[in-house]
Design a protein around this motif. Sequence first.
Motif, PDB file in Angstrom:
ATOM      1  N   ILE A 147      15.144 103.947  79.877  1.00  8.59           N
ATOM      2  CA  ILE A 147      15.031 102.627  79.414  1.00  8.59           C
ATOM      3  C   ILE A 147      15.149 101.527  80.597  1.00  8.59           C
ATOM      4  N   VAL A 148      14.234 100.690  80.767  1.00  8.37           N
ATOM      5  CA  VAL A 148      14.268  99.723  82.020  1.00  8.37           C
ATOM      6  C   VAL A 148      14.782  98.218  80.948  1.00  8.37           C
ATOM      7  N   ILE A 149      15.847  97.629  81.462  1.00  7.69           N
ATOM      8  CA  ILE A 149      16.129  96.319  80.977  1.00  7.69           C
ATOM      9  C   ILE A 149      15.457  95.381  81.835  1.00  7.69           C
ATOM     10  N   ILE A 150      14.722  94.474  81.277  1.00  7.33           N
ATOM     11  CA  ILE A 150      14.036  93.296  82.235  1.00  7.33           C
ATOM     12  C   ILE A 150      14.448  92.097  81.347  1.00  7.33           C
ATOM     13  N   GLU A 151      14.830  91.218  82.300  1.00  9.34           N
ATOM     14  CA  GLU A 151      15.409  89.948  81.643  1.00  9.34           C
ATOM     15  C   GLU A 151      14.839  88.802  82.282  1.00  9.34           C
ATOM     16  N   THR A 152      14.486  87.739  81.678  1.00  6.40           N
ATOM     17  CA  THR A 152      14.193  86.633  82.104  1.00  6.40           C
ATOM     18  C   THR A 152      15.304  85.412  81.827  1.00  6.40           C
ATOM     19  N   TYR A 153      15.195  84.248  81.885  1.00  8.06           N
ATOM     20  CA  TYR A 153      16.001  83.249  81.571  1.00  8.06           C
ATOM     21  C   TYR A 153      15.988  83.167  79.928  1.00  8.06           C
ATOM     22  N   GLN A 154      14.894  83.389  79.487  1.00 10.06           N
ATOM     23  CA  GLN A 154      14.728  83.102  77.747  1.00 10.06           C
ATOM     24  C   GLN A 154      14.752  84.426  77.137  1.00 10.06           C
ATOM     25  N   GLU A 155      14.495  85.639  77.691  1.00 15.05           N
ATOM     26  CA  GLU A 155      14.087  86.735  76.896  1.00 15.05           C
ATOM     27  C   GLU A 155      14.767  87.968  77.505  1.00 15.05           C
ATOM     28  N   ARG A 156      15.080  88.988  77.156  1.00 10.04           N
ATOM     29  CA  ARG A 156      15.434  90.422  77.334  1.00 10.04           C
ATOM     30  C   ARG A 156      14.550  91.339  76.665  1.00 10.04           C
ATOM     31  N   TYR A 157      14.153  92.138  77.479  1.00  6.50           N
ATOM     32  CA  TYR A 157      13.205  93.394  76.911  1.00  6.50           C
ATOM     33  C   TYR A 157      13.832  94.484  77.274  1.00  6.50           C
ATOM     34  N   GLU A 158      13.451  95.601  76.556  1.00  3.98           N
ATOM     35  CA  GLU A 158      13.656  97.178  76.847  1.00  3.98           C
ATOM     36  C   GLU A 158      12.380  97.728  76.885  1.00  3.98           C
ATOM     37  N   LEU A 159      12.199  98.124  78.050  1.00  2.00           N
ATOM     38  CA  LEU A 159      10.955  98.772  78.544  1.00  2.00           C
ATOM     39  C   LEU A 159      11.114 100.365  78.375  1.00  2.00           C
ATOM     40  N   THR A 160      10.671 101.103  77.249  1.00 10.03           N
ATOM     41  CA  THR A 160      10.769 102.434  76.987  1.00 10.03           C
ATOM     42  C   THR A 160       9.406 103.354  77.718  1.00 10.03           C
ATOM     43  N   PRO A 161       9.673 104.561  77.923  1.00 12.14           N
ATOM     44  CA  PRO A 161       8.425 105.362  78.385  1.00 12.14           C
ATOM     45  C   PRO A 161       7.258 104.982  77.709  1.00 12.14           C
TER      46      PRO A 161
END
Length: 77
Positions: free
Chosen positions: A23-37
């Motif tokens: 899982i790759v965590i991608i954060e912006t100043y407003q959101e947090r995403y967990e990118l799965t395969p």
Amino acid sequence: MTSAYPWHLHPNSDETFIGMEGIVIIETYQERYELTPGSSITIPRNVPHRTKPKGDRSVNLTVERANIETHYMEEEQ
């Protein structure tokens, strides 16, 4: 990916991430995403973001312009 990448933005390119392993965590100043395969997300140009693995390691494919510019940011705002 085995460690965090600092806050940055790309003024001349969107950046698309495609999850491959872990899982790759991608954060912006407003959101947090967990990118799965098998999942993907596009961060638009000029949007500050950072990435890190959730756990010890993750693998993602990144699609961007060949001549992408990267501007590093101050710590989280």
